[in-house]
Design a protein around this motif. Structure first.
Motif, short mmCIF file in Angstrom:
data_model
loop_
_atom_site.label_atom_id
_atom_site.label_comp_id
_atom_site.label_asym_id
_atom_site.label_seq_id
_atom_site.Cartn_x
_atom_site.Cartn_y
_atom_site.Cartn_z
N TYR A 47 0.83 -1.20 0.00
CA TYR A 47 0.00 0.00 0.00
C TYR A 47 0.87 1.25 0.00
O TYR A 47 1.98 1.25 0.51
N TYR A 48 0.29 2.34 -0.50
CA TYR A 48 0.86 3.65 -0.24
C TYR A 48 0.62 3.98 1.23
O TYR A 48 -0.36 3.51 1.84
N ASP A 49 1.48 4.79 1.81
CA ASP A 49 1.25 5.25 3.17
C ASP A 49 -0.06 6.04 3.22
O ASP A 49 -0.38 6.77 2.27
N PRO A 50 -0.83 5.91 4.29
CA PRO A 50 -2.06 6.70 4.40
C PRO A 50 -1.76 8.19 4.27
O PRO A 50 -0.80 8.70 4.86
N ASP A 51 -2.57 8.87 3.48
CA ASP A 51 -2.36 10.29 3.21
C ASP A 51 -3.72 10.99 3.24
O ASP A 51 -4.56 10.77 2.37
N PRO A 52 -3.94 11.85 4.24
CA PRO A 52 -5.24 12.51 4.34
C PRO A 52 -5.55 13.42 3.16
O PRO A 52 -6.72 13.78 2.95
N ALA A 53 -4.56 13.78 2.35
CA ALA A 53 -4.83 14.61 1.17
C ALA A 53 -5.69 13.87 0.15
O ALA A 53 -6.29 14.49 -0.73
N TYR A 54 -5.77 12.53 0.26
CA TYR A 54 -6.58 11.73 -0.67
C TYR A 54 -7.92 11.32 -0.05
O TYR A 54 -8.59 10.43 -0.55
N ARG A 55 -8.29 11.98 1.02
CA ARG A 55 -9.60 11.74 1.66
C ARG A 55 -10.46 12.98 1.43
O ARG A 55 -10.10 14.08 1.82
N TYR A 56 -11.61 12.78 0.79
CA TYR A 56 -12.49 13.88 0.42
C TYR A 56 -13.87 13.68 1.02
O TYR A 56 -14.31 12.54 1.22
N GLU A 57 -14.55 14.77 1.29
CA GLU A 57 -15.99 14.75 1.54
C GLU A 57 -16.63 15.52 0.41
O GLU A 57 -16.38 16.72 0.24
N LEU A 58 -17.45 14.82 -0.39
CA LEU A 58 -17.93 15.37 -1.65
C LEU A 58 -19.43 15.23 -1.79
O LEU A 58 -20.02 14.24 -1.35
N GLU A 59 -20.01 16.19 -2.47
CA GLU A 59 -21.41 16.08 -2.86
C GLU A 59 -21.50 15.10 -4.03
O GLU A 59 -20.69 15.15 -4.96
N LEU A 60 -22.49 14.24 -3.96
CA LEU A 60 -22.78 13.36 -5.09
C LEU A 60 -23.81 14.06 -5.96
O LEU A 60 -24.91 14.37 -5.50
N HIS A 61 -23.44 14.34 -7.19
CA HIS A 61 -24.36 14.94 -8.16
C HIS A 61 -25.12 13.78 -8.81
O HIS A 61 -24.66 13.22 -9.81
N ALA A 62 -26.25 13.42 -8.18
CA ALA A 62 -27.02 12.27 -8.66
C ALA A 62 -27.77 12.65 -9.93
O ALA A 62 -28.26 13.78 -10.07
N TYR A 63 -27.87 11.72 -10.85
CA TYR A 63 -28.60 11.94 -12.09
C TYR A 63 -30.10 11.78 -11.85
O TYR A 63 -30.52 10.94 -11.04
N ASP A 64 -30.88 12.57 -12.56
CA ASP A 64 -32.34 12.48 -12.41
C ASP A 64 -32.87 11.13 -12.88
O ASP A 64 -33.81 10.59 -12.30
N ASP A 65 -32.29 10.61 -13.93
CA ASP A 65 -32.75 9.34 -14.51
C ASP A 65 -31.53 8.46 -14.77
O ASP A 65 -30.99 8.45 -15.88
N PRO A 66 -31.05 7.75 -13.74
CA PRO A 66 -29.82 6.95 -13.91
C PRO A 66 -29.94 5.97 -15.07
O PRO A 66 -30.90 5.22 -15.16
N GLU A 67 -28.94 6.04 -15.94
CA GLU A 67 -28.92 5.19 -17.13
C GLU A 67 -28.32 3.83 -16.79
O GLU A 67 -27.33 3.74 -16.07
N GLU A 68 -28.92 2.76 -17.31
CA GLU A 68 -28.34 1.44 -17.15
C GLU A 68 -27.23 1.28 -18.18
O GLU A 68 -27.40 1.61 -19.35
N VAL A 69 -26.07 0.81 -17.71
CA VAL A 69 -24.92 0.64 -18.59
C VAL A 69 -24.40 -0.78 -18.48
O VAL A 69 -24.56 -1.44 -17.45
N THR A 70 -23.79 -1.24 -19.54
CA THR A 70 -23.16 -2.55 -19.57
C THR A 70 -21.66 -2.35 -19.37
O THR A 70 -21.04 -1.54 -20.05
N VAL A 71 -21.11 -3.08 -18.43
CA VAL A 71 -19.69 -3.00 -18.13
C VAL A 71 -19.07 -4.34 -18.49
O VAL A 71 -19.54 -5.40 -18.05
N GLY A 72 -18.02 -4.31 -19.31
CA GLY A 72 -17.31 -5.53 -19.66
C GLY A 72 -16.54 -6.08 -18.48
O GLY A 72 -16.30 -5.38 -17.49
N THR A 73 -16.16 -7.35 -18.57
CA THR A 73 -15.42 -7.99 -17.48
C THR A 73 -14.10 -8.56 -18.01
O THR A 73 -13.89 -8.66 -19.21
N THR A 74 -13.28 -8.97 -17.08
CA THR A 74 -11.98 -9.53 -17.43
C THR A 74 -12.10 -10.87 -18.15
O THR A 74 -11.14 -11.32 -18.77
#
Length: 193
Positions: A47-74
């Protein structure tokens, strides 16, 4: 974008989570590792050493009509998700948009996969994941804790017998995320995926 001061005990909690995962991988009967890489043969997790600079508190901009998407796999399969919303943040002085997905089965967990400029060099080439649970990662102010220190490798990084969803290209980031889990060492004589 908000980077917040880590709460008291945050770094110790990150380290405890990492130690617990290492014990499970080394000794757990459900470990994703092939049997010949468990126990005494377990090379450890990096692991990288823990770094608080990579910890965020963020607003989630939720979509009005979430689109279904297909995600490929390995394994050249497919999985279905809903593109639920996006986070806006700044990493290394660069503005970044990170999309969040929900499983098509209706779960309220957010799956936040990403690739970044460390992928294939210091971290797993196919990218890493964050899982955000409303009960644990949503704050009283209705923001979400997005902590890259908790980014982890998919199970296929440890064992090609697993099928893992690939990171959608919209979450391929042109910045370095030097936080969370690094690449798992390949067996001697085998190149990293």
């Amino acid at each position: 974008m908000t980077t917040t001061d880590a709460p008291d005990g945050w770094e110790a909690a990150v380290e405890r989570e990492r130690e617990k995962k290492a014990r499970f991988f080394r000794d757990g009967p459900q470990s994703p590792l092939p049997p010949d890489r468990r126990g005494e043969a377990f090379p450890g997790l990096d692991y990288y050493d823990p770094d608080p600079a990579y910890r965020y508190e963020l607003e989630l901009h939720a979509y009005d009509d979430p689109e279904e998407v297909t995600v490929g796999t390995t394994a050249e399969g497919e999985q279905r998700y809903r593109r639920y919303g996006e986070f806006h943040l700044t990493v290394g002085g660069e503005s970044v948009t990170l999309h969040a997905y929900r499983p098509a089965d209706g779960s309220d967990r957010l799956w936040v996969p990403f690739r970044d400029e460390t992928s294939g060099e210091e971290t797993y080439g196919a990218g890493r994941y964050l899982d955000l649970e409303p009960d644990h990662h949503r704050t009283a102010e209705d923001t979400w804790v997005v902590d890259f220190n908790r980014a982890y490798n998919p199970t296929c990084a440890y064992n090609p017998a697993y099928e893992c969803p690939l990171v959608p290209t919209e979450n391929w980031l042109d910045v370095r995320i030097e936080a969370g889990e690094r690449a798992f060492p390949a067996p001697h004589g085998v190149e990293d995926a």
